[in-house]
Design a protein around this motif. Structure first.
Motif, PDB file in Angstrom:
ATOM      1  N   ALA A  17       0.207   2.769   1.002  1.00  0.00           N
ATOM      2  CA  ALA A  17       1.620   2.456   1.209  1.00  0.00           C
ATOM      3  C   ALA A  17       2.205   1.908  -0.085  1.00  0.00           C
ATOM      4  O   ALA A  17       1.585   1.080  -0.751  1.00  0.00           O
ATOM      5  CB  ALA A  17       1.777   1.433   2.324  1.00  0.00           C
ATOM      6  N   ASN A  75      -1.360   2.577  11.139  1.00  0.00           N
ATOM      7  CA  ASN A  75      -1.889   2.160   9.839  1.00  0.00           C
ATOM      8  C   ASN A  75      -3.405   2.131   9.911  1.00  0.00           C
ATOM      9  O   ASN A  75      -3.976   1.982  10.986  1.00  0.00           O
ATOM     10  CB  ASN A  75      -1.387   0.758   9.471  1.00  0.00           C
ATOM     11  CG  ASN A  75       0.107   0.717   9.345  1.00  0.00           C
ATOM     12  OD1 ASN A  75       0.789   0.307  10.268  1.00  0.00           O
ATOM     13  ND2 ASN A  75       0.624   1.167   8.232  1.00  0.00           N
ATOM     14  N   ASP A  81      -3.492   2.479   3.692  1.00  0.00           N
ATOM     15  CA  ASP A  81      -2.107   2.221   4.126  1.00  0.00           C
ATOM     16  C   ASP A  81      -2.126   1.195   5.262  1.00  0.00           C
ATOM     17  O   ASP A  81      -1.872   1.492   6.409  1.00  0.00           O
ATOM     18  CB  ASP A  81      -1.378   3.514   4.498  1.00  0.00           C
ATOM     19  CG  ASP A  81      -2.017   4.281   5.636  1.00  0.00           C
ATOM     20  OD1 ASP A  81      -3.222   4.094   5.897  1.00  0.00           O
ATOM     21  OD2 ASP A  81      -1.309   5.086   6.277  1.00  0.00           O
ATOM     22  N   SER A 126       4.063   5.818   3.071  1.00  0.00           N
ATOM     23  CA  SER A 126       2.692   6.210   2.751  1.00  0.00           C
ATOM     24  C   SER A 126       2.681   7.508   1.953  1.00  0.00           C
ATOM     25  O   SER A 126       3.526   8.384   2.146  1.00  0.00           O
ATOM     26  CB  SER A 126       1.839   6.323   4.014  1.00  0.00           C
ATOM     27  OG  SER A 126       2.334   7.321   4.875  1.00  0.00           O
TER      28      SER A 126
END
Length: 117
Positions: free
Chosen positions: A8, A56, A92, A14
């Motif tokens: 990210a 994530n 990320d 991302s």
């Protein structure tokens, strides 16, 4: 040798990046080898077709595909299909994240290797 990294940026978007692994001669002329990357352990995963909506990575981890194919979409819209032998570094941890989808109907076997902090 390379791996794919997903991370990210400062705005929470991302992105993918291809990372070249620095290699050096291995012992007894047994090819080349990288430096050690500290890890916490390893998890084994079996899956088939699936879809996981925006999420994530739970922690920094390598994901190594042994069989099967996964399609990952970064929040910037880029799609990557990772098949057998591919290596992903999922970093990320914040932001919009990514989606992942198992493809092809065949069993996907992968290793999840959480990295040490």
């Amino acid at each position: 040798m390379k791996y794919t990294r997903i991370y990210a940026d400062g705005n929470g978007e991302s992105h993918f990046e291809d990372v070249e692994i620095s290699m050096k001669p291995g012992p007894a002329n047994a090819g080349t080898i990288s430096e050690t990357i500290a890890a916490k352990g390893v998890m084994f995963r079996q899956s088939r077709e699936y879809f996981i909506n925006w999420h994530n990575a739970p922690h920094r981890q390598f994901v190594v595909n042994l069989t099967g194919t996964v399609e990952i979409v970064a929040s910037d819209g880029e799609k990557r299909r990772l098949g057998p032998g591919s290596i992903l570094l999922a970093e990320d941890l914040t932001g919009k994240g990514h989606t992942s989808r198992g493809l092809g109907g065949e069993e996907r076997i992968s290793l999840f290797i959480p990295l040490a902090d």
